[in-house]
Design a protein around this motif. Structure first.
Motif, short mmCIF file in Angstrom:
data_model
loop_
_atom_site.label_atom_id
_atom_site.label_comp_id
_atom_site.label_asym_id
_atom_site.label_seq_id
_atom_site.Cartn_x
_atom_site.Cartn_y
_atom_site.Cartn_z
N THR A 128 0.87 -1.17 0.00
CA THR A 128 0.00 0.00 0.00
C THR A 128 0.91 1.23 0.00
O THR A 128 2.10 1.12 0.37
CB THR A 128 -0.88 0.04 1.26
N PRO A 129 0.39 2.38 -0.38
CA PRO A 129 1.21 3.59 -0.29
C PRO A 129 1.73 3.82 1.14
O PRO A 129 2.86 4.26 1.32
CB PRO A 129 0.26 4.71 -0.72
N GLU A 130 0.92 3.48 2.13
CA GLU A 130 1.34 3.66 3.51
C GLU A 130 2.54 2.77 3.86
O GLU A 130 3.48 3.21 4.52
CB GLU A 130 0.17 3.37 4.47
N GLN A 131 2.51 1.52 3.40
CA GLN A 131 3.65 0.62 3.64
C GLN A 131 4.89 1.14 2.93
O GLN A 131 5.99 1.13 3.51
CB GLN A 131 3.33 -0.79 3.12
N PHE A 132 4.73 1.55 1.69
CA PHE A 132 5.86 2.07 0.92
C PHE A 132 6.46 3.29 1.62
O PHE A 132 7.67 3.39 1.80
CB PHE A 132 5.41 2.43 -0.50
#
Length: 163
Positions: A128-132
């Motif tokens: 997810t963008p958050e993980q990235f």
């Protein structure tokens, strides 16, 4: 050419590729930090510290995404540079639409397409963008994570078809 010359040239080529990859991966990380971090809350802890890089899908996905994003970034940068000409390409950030206001609309379209494509690349690689973003921020202060990402990038460069 004798055998030792051939081995020396292969060794020199490997060193050049290794140094090129190192510089490239470090520039990718620094560029991604400034261009690609969306507005999200990021926790300081990461599970990547306890799992070997080759067994951690986040590190593998992040590394694959970095390689693909860098390719897209280079293409976008070259296209924007052609439009802007001799002027310096202004600093642009995917999370700051105002940063795109100082460039011609044709170049702005390229930057927006790049940002959208980068998000797709992250998702295609299982993040997810958050993980990235969490990994990107953590890379700034976590030497072990930097080493794991760096080693994974080298591994993927040597084995581009590996999943």
């Amino acid at each position: 050419m004798n055998r030792s010359d051939c081995l020396f040239r292969k060794s020199s080529l490997a060193k050049i590729i290794f140094h090129s990859l190192l510089v490239s991966s470090l520039s990718i990380v620094s560029w991604v930090t400034t261009m690609f971090v969306w507005n999200t809350k990021v926790d300081a802890q990461s599970p990547s510290q306890t799992i070997p890089a080759d067994k951690n899908p986040e590190i593998m996905g992040y590394s694959r995404a970095l390689i693909k994003i860098e390719s897209a970034r280079q293409q976008a940068f070259e296209n924007i540079k052609k439009i802007i000409g001799n002027r310096e390409v202004p600093k642009m950030a995917c999370n700051d639409p105002n940063s795109l206001n100082n460039i011609p609309s044709e170049a702005r379209d390229i930057a927006v397409n790049y940002c959208n494509r980068s998000q797709e690349i992250v998702k295609e690689n299982g993040l997810t963008p958050e993980q990235f973003n969490k990994i990107t921020v953590e890379l700034q202060n976590n030497e072990d994570l930097k080493r794991q990402i760096y080693n994974t990038l080298i591994h993927l460069q040597k084995n581009p078809n590996e999943k």
